[in-house]
Design a protein around this motif. Structure first.
Motif, PDB file in Angstrom:
ATOM      1  N   GLY A   1       0.803  -1.219   0.000  1.00 31.47           N
ATOM      2  CA  GLY A   1       0.000   0.000   0.000  1.00 31.47           C
ATOM      3  C   GLY A   1       0.836   1.268   0.000  1.00 31.47           C
ATOM      4  N   LYS A   2       2.089   1.161   0.428  1.00 31.39           N
ATOM      5  CA  LYS A   2       2.997   2.308   0.497  1.00 31.39           C
ATOM      6  C   LYS A   2       4.099   2.108  -0.526  1.00 31.39           C
ATOM      7  N   ARG A   3       3.814   2.501  -1.761  1.00 25.67           N
ATOM      8  CA  ARG A   3       4.710   2.196  -2.875  1.00 25.67           C
ATOM      9  C   ARG A   3       6.065   2.885  -2.763  1.00 25.67           C
ATOM     10  N   LYS A   4       6.100   4.125  -2.306  1.00 24.80           N
ATOM     11  CA  LYS A   4       7.389   4.831  -2.206  1.00 24.80           C
ATOM     12  C   LYS A   4       8.300   4.167  -1.175  1.00 24.80           C
ATOM     13  N   LEU A   5       7.729   3.794  -0.050  1.00 24.87           N
ATOM     14  CA  LEU A   5       8.510   3.085   0.968  1.00 24.87           C
ATOM     15  C   LEU A   5       8.912   1.697   0.475  1.00 24.87           C
ATOM     16  N   GLN A   6       8.048   1.058  -0.287  1.00 26.27           N
ATOM     17  CA  GLN A   6       8.353  -0.255  -0.849  1.00 26.27           C
ATOM     18  C   GLN A   6       9.536  -0.163  -1.823  1.00 26.27           C
ATOM     19  N   ILE A   7       9.592   0.902  -2.608  1.00 28.41           N
ATOM     20  CA  ILE A   7      10.727   1.091  -3.524  1.00 28.41           C
ATOM     21  C   ILE A   7      12.021   1.256  -2.738  1.00 28.41           C
ATOM     22  N   ILE A   8      11.977   2.040  -1.663  1.00 25.94           N
ATOM     23  CA  ILE A   8      13.177   2.264  -0.849  1.00 25.94           C
ATOM     24  C   ILE A   8      13.650   0.951  -0.226  1.00 25.94           C
ATOM     25  N   ILE A   9      12.722   0.185   0.317  1.00 23.15           N
ATOM     26  CA  ILE A   9      13.107  -1.084   0.958  1.00 23.15           C
ATOM     27  C   ILE A   9      13.611  -2.085  -0.076  1.00 23.15           C
ATOM     28  N   CYS A  10      13.043  -2.074  -1.268  1.00 19.30           N
ATOM     29  CA  CYS A  10      13.546  -2.953  -2.333  1.00 19.30           C
ATOM     30  C   CYS A  10      14.967  -2.564  -2.731  1.00 19.30           C
ATOM     31  N   ARG A  11      15.247  -1.283  -2.755  1.00 20.79           N
ATOM     32  CA  ARG A  11      16.618  -0.846  -3.071  1.00 20.79           C
ATOM     33  C   ARG A  11      17.596  -1.231  -1.966  1.00 20.79           C
ATOM     34  N   VAL A  12      17.142  -1.191  -0.728  1.00 19.15           N
ATOM     35  CA  VAL A  12      17.982  -1.671   0.377  1.00 19.15           C
ATOM     36  C   VAL A  12      18.242  -3.172   0.211  1.00 19.15           C
ATOM     37  N   ALA A  13      17.221  -3.918  -0.189  1.00 15.66           N
ATOM     38  CA  ALA A  13      17.397  -5.350  -0.430  1.00 15.66           C
ATOM     39  C   ALA A  13      18.372  -5.593  -1.582  1.00 15.66           C
ATOM     40  N   MET A  14      18.310  -4.739  -2.599  1.00 17.63           N
ATOM     41  CA  MET A  14      19.261  -4.863  -3.707  1.00 17.63           C
ATOM     42  C   MET A  14      20.688  -4.617  -3.218  1.00 17.63           C
ATOM     43  N   THR A  15      20.850  -3.677  -2.294  1.00 14.73           N
ATOM     44  CA  THR A  15      22.166  -3.415  -1.716  1.00 14.73           C
ATOM     45  C   THR A  15      22.656  -4.622  -0.926  1.00 14.73           C
ATOM     46  N   PHE A  16      21.769  -5.242  -0.156  1.00 20.19           N
ATOM     47  CA  PHE A  16      22.149  -6.455   0.588  1.00 20.19           C
ATOM     48  C   PHE A  16      22.515  -7.593  -0.366  1.00 20.19           C
ATOM     49  N   THR A  17      21.833  -7.686  -1.493  1.00 17.53           N
ATOM     50  CA  THR A  17      22.152  -8.728  -2.478  1.00 17.53           C
ATOM     51  C   THR A  17      23.549  -8.524  -3.053  1.00 17.53           C
ATOM     52  N   ILE A  18      23.847  -7.283  -3.416  1.00 24.47           N
ATOM     53  CA  ILE A  18      25.186  -6.981  -3.950  1.00 24.47           C
ATOM     54  C   ILE A  18      26.244  -7.233  -2.885  1.00 24.47           C
ATOM     55  N   LEU A  19      25.969  -6.810  -1.649  1.00 25.87           N
ATOM     56  CA  LEU A  19      26.910  -7.019  -0.553  1.00 25.87           C
ATOM     57  C   LEU A  19      27.148  -8.508  -0.313  1.00 25.87           C
ATOM     58  N   PHE A  20      26.086  -9.299  -0.320  1.00 26.26           N
ATOM     59  CA  PHE A  20      26.223 -10.745  -0.129  1.00 26.26           C
ATOM     60  C   PHE A  20      27.071 -11.359  -1.237  1.00 26.26           C
ATOM     61  N   PHE A  21      26.805 -10.960  -2.475  1.00 26.14           N
ATOM     62  CA  PHE A  21      27.531 -11.526  -3.603  1.00 26.14           C
ATOM     63  C   PHE A  21      29.018 -11.166  -3.532  1.00 26.14           C
ATOM     64  N   LEU A  22      29.323  -9.902  -3.235  1.00 34.62           N
ATOM     65  CA  LEU A  22      30.723  -9.481  -3.162  1.00 34.62           C
ATOM     66  C   LEU A  22      31.445 -10.122  -1.981  1.00 34.62           C
ATOM     67  N   MET A  23      30.758 -10.212  -0.847  1.00 31.17           N
ATOM     68  CA  MET A  23      31.390 -10.863   0.312  1.00 31.17           C
ATOM     69  C   MET A  23      31.651 -12.344   0.040  1.00 31.17           C
ATOM     70  N   SER A  24      30.714 -13.013  -0.599  1.00 24.44           N
ATOM     71  CA  SER A  24      30.922 -14.431  -0.879  1.00 24.44           C
ATOM     72  C   SER A  24      32.058 -14.629  -1.876  1.00 24.44           C
ATOM     73  N   LEU A  25      32.156 -13.755  -2.879  1.00 24.65           N
ATOM     74  CA  LEU A  25      33.285 -13.855  -3.807  1.00 24.65           C
ATOM     75  C   LEU A  25      34.609 -13.602  -3.098  1.00 24.65           C
ATOM     76  N   LEU A  26      34.615 -12.665  -2.149  1.00 20.59           N
ATOM     77  CA  LEU A  26      35.825 -12.395  -1.379  1.00 20.59           C
ATOM     78  C   LEU A  26      36.223 -13.609  -0.549  1.00 20.59           C
ATOM     79  N   PHE A  27      35.265 -14.243   0.089  1.00 14.55           N
ATOM     80  CA  PHE A  27      35.577 -15.418   0.908  1.00 14.55           C
ATOM     81  C   PHE A  27      36.000 -16.604   0.048  1.00 14.55           C
ATOM     82  N   ILE A  28      35.393 -16.741  -1.116  1.00 16.30           N
ATOM     83  CA  ILE A  28      35.808 -17.813  -2.031  1.00 16.30           C
ATOM     84  C   ILE A  28      37.233 -17.569  -2.512  1.00 16.30           C
TER      85      ILE A  28
END
Length: 142
Positions: free
Chosen positions: A65-92
């Motif tokens: 119901g709150k589309r603007k907040l949903q966009i912000i939280i989705c972008r935060v999730a995208m940041t966590f996805t990139i962070l997870f991917f980069l951290m896993s590549l670093l550990f590998i």
């Protein structure tokens, strides 16, 4: 809630982010001093990032119901996805020097999950933005 396509995209991304805990990104059959598998379920530094990713995706599903907040939280999730991917590549890379030898042996099917999650997050954000634009256009016509 479920009738919107972006909710389906976020749900698919959430399912793949939960699978990050089950399917390792990298594994080896060598018994050395290091780890034999690297993934969200086996590495203590990747686990909180993957948990935050799951949490932000779950929250964004229920903010339909709150589309603007949903966009912000989705972008935060995208940041966590990139962070997870980069951290896993670093550990590998730290675990076994794969990038200098030019071979990619040891990567498992779970290595593509962060990419799939990111694509579905992008699709969800673009559809949320289309909904927001449509609502603004309808309000302007009134």
């Amino acid at each position: 809630m479920i009738q919107r396509i972006q909710t389906v995209y976020l749900l698919i991304a959430l399912i793949f982010s939960i699978l990050l805990f089950v399917v390792p990104m990298w594994s080896t059959t060598l018994q050395s001093d290091g780890m034999s598998e690297i993934g969200a379920g086996t590495h203590l530094l990747l686990m909180p990032v993957a948990a935050l990713l799951c949490l932000t995706l779950l929250i964004s599903i229920f903010l339909f119901g709150k589309r603007k907040l949903q966009i912000i939280i989705c972008r935060v999730a995208m940041t966590f996805t990139i962070l997870f991917f980069l951290m896993s590549l670093l550990f590998i890379h730290k675990e076994q020097n794969l990038f200098s030898s030019g071979t990619l042996k040891g990567f498992s099917f779970g290595a593509i999950f962060p990419i799939i999650i990111f694509v579905f997050e992008l699709l969800a954000v673009s559809n949320i933005q289309k909904d927001e634009k449509m609502i603004r256009d309808m309000d302007r016509l009134r």
